[in-house]
Design a protein around this motif. Structure first.
Motif, PDB file in Angstrom:
ATOM      1  N   UNK A 266       0.848  -1.194   0.000  1.00 38.38           N
ATOM      2  CA  UNK A 266       0.000   0.000   0.000  1.00 38.38           C
ATOM      3  C   UNK A 266       0.884   1.245   0.000  1.00 38.38           C
ATOM      4  N   UNK A 267       0.300   2.346  -0.440  1.00 36.33           N
ATOM      5  CA  UNK A 267       1.026   3.610  -0.529  1.00 36.33           C
ATOM      6  C   UNK A 267       0.154   4.714   0.060  1.00 36.33           C
ATOM      7  N   UNK A 268       0.663   5.360   1.092  1.00 39.00           N
ATOM      8  CA  UNK A 268      -0.022   6.517   1.670  1.00 39.00           C
ATOM      9  C   UNK A 268       0.649   7.769   1.111  1.00 39.00           C
ATOM     10  N   UNK A 269      -0.123   8.596   0.424  1.00 33.54           N
ATOM     11  CA  UNK A 269       0.424   9.816  -0.179  1.00 33.54           C
ATOM     12  C   UNK A 269       0.078  11.001   0.723  1.00 33.54           C
ATOM     13  N   UNK A 270       1.118  11.726   1.148  1.00 28.94           N
ATOM     14  CA  UNK A 270       0.941  12.860   2.047  1.00 28.94           C
ATOM     15  C   UNK A 270       1.366  14.144   1.341  1.00 28.94           C
ATOM     16  N   UNK A 271       0.454  15.107   1.279  1.00 31.35           N
ATOM     17  CA  UNK A 271       0.784  16.434   0.755  1.00 31.35           C
ATOM     18  C   UNK A 271       1.455  17.213   1.884  1.00 31.35           C
ATOM     19  N   UNK A 272       2.731  17.543   1.707  1.00 38.98           N
ATOM     20  CA  UNK A 272       3.491  18.152   2.812  1.00 38.98           C
ATOM     21  C   UNK A 272       3.021  19.557   3.157  1.00 38.98           C
ATOM     22  N   UNK A 273       2.349  20.216   2.207  1.00 33.57           N
ATOM     23  CA  UNK A 273       1.859  21.578   2.470  1.00 33.57           C
ATOM     24  C   UNK A 273       0.528  21.569   3.222  1.00 33.57           C
ATOM     25  N   UNK A 274      -0.402  20.703   2.785  1.00 33.74           N
ATOM     26  CA  UNK A 274      -1.768  20.733   3.347  1.00 33.74           C
ATOM     27  C   UNK A 274      -2.032  19.639   4.379  1.00 33.74           C
ATOM     28  N   UNK A 275      -1.222  18.569   4.342  1.00 37.00           N
ATOM     29  CA  UNK A 275      -1.476  17.429   5.227  1.00 37.00           C
ATOM     30  C   UNK A 275      -2.522  16.475   4.662  1.00 37.00           C
ATOM     31  N   UNK A 276      -3.005  16.757   3.454  1.00 38.32           N
ATOM     32  CA  UNK A 276      -4.033  15.903   2.840  1.00 38.32           C
ATOM     33  C   UNK A 276      -3.456  14.520   2.526  1.00 38.32           C
ATOM     34  N   UNK A 277      -4.288  13.479   2.706  1.00 45.72           N
ATOM     35  CA  UNK A 277      -3.843  12.093   2.517  1.00 45.72           C
ATOM     36  C   UNK A 277      -4.612  11.404   1.397  1.00 45.72           C
ATOM     37  N   UNK A 278      -3.921  10.513   0.678  1.00 45.35           N
ATOM     38  CA  UNK A 278      -4.573   9.636  -0.292  1.00 45.35           C
ATOM     39  C   UNK A 278      -4.087   8.217  -0.048  1.00 45.35           C
ATOM     40  N   UNK A 279      -4.982   7.247  -0.208  1.00 41.93           N
ATOM     41  CA  UNK A 279      -4.627   5.836  -0.013  1.00 41.93           C
ATOM     42  C   UNK A 279      -4.537   5.157  -1.379  1.00 41.93           C
ATOM     43  N   UNK A 280      -3.355   4.657  -1.698  1.00 42.47           N
ATOM     44  CA  UNK A 280      -3.096   4.069  -3.011  1.00 42.47           C
ATOM     45  C   UNK A 280      -2.369   2.734  -2.866  1.00 42.47           C
ATOM     46  N   UNK A 281      -1.991   2.164  -4.035  1.00 37.93           N
ATOM     47  CA  UNK A 281      -1.131   0.973  -4.076  1.00 37.93           C
ATOM     48  C   UNK A 281       0.214   1.434  -4.626  1.00 37.93           C
ATOM     49  N   UNK A 282       1.314   0.778  -4.227  1.00 39.33           N
ATOM     50  CA  UNK A 282       2.632   1.318  -4.556  1.00 39.33           C
ATOM     51  C   UNK A 282       2.836   1.529  -6.051  1.00 39.33           C
ATOM     52  N   UNK A 283       2.345   0.617  -6.880  1.00 38.57           N
ATOM     53  CA  UNK A 283       2.594   0.792  -8.319  1.00 38.57           C
ATOM     54  C   UNK A 283       1.943   2.059  -8.875  1.00 38.57           C
ATOM     55  N   UNK A 284       1.003   2.672  -8.101  1.00 30.00           N
ATOM     56  CA  UNK A 284       0.405   3.965  -8.503  1.00 30.00           C
ATOM     57  C   UNK A 284       1.415   5.109  -8.405  1.00 30.00           C
ATOM     58  N   UNK A 285       2.595   4.831  -7.855  1.00 26.43           N
ATOM     59  CA  UNK A 285       3.611   5.875  -7.678  1.00 26.43           C
ATOM     60  C   UNK A 285       3.908   6.566  -9.004  1.00 26.43           C
ATOM     61  N   UNK A 286       3.781   5.800 -10.073  1.00 26.97           N
ATOM     62  CA  UNK A 286       4.089   6.333 -11.409  1.00 26.97           C
ATOM     63  C   UNK A 286       3.201   7.531 -11.761  1.00 26.97           C
ATOM     64  N   UNK A 287       1.984   7.554 -11.207  1.00 26.92           N
ATOM     65  CA  UNK A 287       1.052   8.662 -11.485  1.00 26.92           C
ATOM     66  C   UNK A 287       1.510   9.970 -10.837  1.00 26.92           C
TER      67      UNK A 287
END
Length: 341
Positions: free
Chosen positions: A27-48
């Motif tokens: 799994x991949x947790x994406x964190x926006x360092x400016x806003x703190x907003x989170x998205x839940x993804x799968x690691x291979x989505x990293x390419x996006x």
């Protein structure tokens, strides 16, 4: 700033004990360092999240089978030895267990004398310098006798040694894997390169100091362990050209981050060459090179959670970790990943 500021609750069952069958299905947790907003993804989505003109920096160090089990010559008592850092050809800084009994002049036999180590000096932290005697090639003997030095929180046996190596591991010398890189497959790296993302290689040999707890209350008093790094001229150019052209530098793991930050001048340009770094990155640090970071989930109160907090802010990071615990993400070396952008 105290180490307590970086504490969080982690249920023990969330510590991953085994690697996933498919590296890139973490799994991949994406964190926006400016806003703190989170998205839940799968690691291979990293390419996006990678764009043409970006540069992905990977650490191509290779873990050596650094854990040796032997017998003290004379008494036959069991001794465990962990290779930490090569000082010169046949002399290594090591961690010896049991340590108190390991005296200068003691000899330890491994593999019925295939390899013999003599303790020649006691150094910092109670580590020992050991000189090895053998016939043949040291690396081949180590490959035969040594075990992978898994972190203390992993209690399961590793079935396949290669699962504690990245697919791009090349230069031997680490006592621990740069674990953020474990999520990449060769296919995923090819897809990333096809997207016109530059891939730059750096080398930092990871020491076991990575797992050393912060013992002082005031984190500014903590002293980092020293680790060897090397950056080829061509690889430094890739990073610097990306910077000049307005692309982002995305480091895979805290080790790649510490390497480029150690090798950078005040102008943010990375200098090629070798060195030893003791860089300690914590909130208040101004990044010279790095723009984004791919990393795993780290131990409470560790220097690594302090580093990610320097990038995204302590509150954002702790909120993200709380969300990861609620969503049952897997933690530490064989766990899931986080992208901070």
């Amino acid at each position: 700033m105290t180490k307590e500021d970086f504490n969080f609750y982690l249920p023990e069952e969330l510590i991953a004990q085994d690697p996933l069958e498919d590296r890139s299905s973490s799994r991949l947790l994406v964190l926006d360092k400016e806003t703190g907003e989170l998205e839940h993804k799968v690691f291979k989505d990293i390419i996006d999240y990678l764009k043409e003109g970006d540069c992905l920096v990977i650490n191509n160090t290779k873990v050596i089978p650094a854990r040796l089990i032997g017998e003290r010559e004379g008494s036959g008592a069991k001794v465990e030895l962990l290779l930490l850092k090569r000082q010169e050809n046949d002399v290594w800084e090591t961690l010896v267990k049991p340590g108190k009994k390991a005296k200068t002049g003691d000899r330890i036999s491994f593999g019925d004398g295939l390899l013999v180590g003599e303790i020649i000096k006691v150094v910092d932290e109670g580590n020992r310098l050991v000189k090895f005697y053998y016939e043949g090639i040291f690396e081949e003997i180590l490959d035969k006798l040594g075990q992978m030095p898994l972190p203390p929180y992993i209690t399961h046996q590793l079935k396949d040694k290669n699962r504690y190596q990245t697919v791009y591991a090349k230069h031997e010398g680490s006592a621990a894997a740069p674990t953020a890189g474990l999520h990449f497959t060769k296919e995923l790296l090819e897809q990333i390169a096809a997207k016109e993302v530059t891939i730059a290689n750096v080398t930092l040999h990871v020491g076991l100091g990575t797992f050393r707890p912060v013992k002082v209350e005031n984190i500014k008093e903590h002293h980092m362990h020293s680790e060897f790094y090397h950056i080829e001229e061509e690889e430094a150019e890739k990073i610097n050209n990306t910077k000049k052209n307005g692309g982002r530098i995305i480091c895979v793991g805290t080790t790649s981050c510490r390497t480029v930050e150690s090798a950078a001048g005040e102008d943010g340009m990375v200098k090629p060459g070798s060195g030893n770094t003791e860089i300690f990155i914590y909130p208040g640090y101004k990044f010279k090179v790095l723009d984004a970071l791919i990393t795993n989930f780290h131990l409470p109160e560790s220097t690594l959670i302090m580093l990610v907090s320097a990038l995204a802010g302590r509150e954002h990071v702790l909120q993200a970790y709380d969300a990861a615990v609620k969503e049952r993400y897997r933690f530490f070396s064989f766990g899931d990943a986080m992208l901070i952008v």
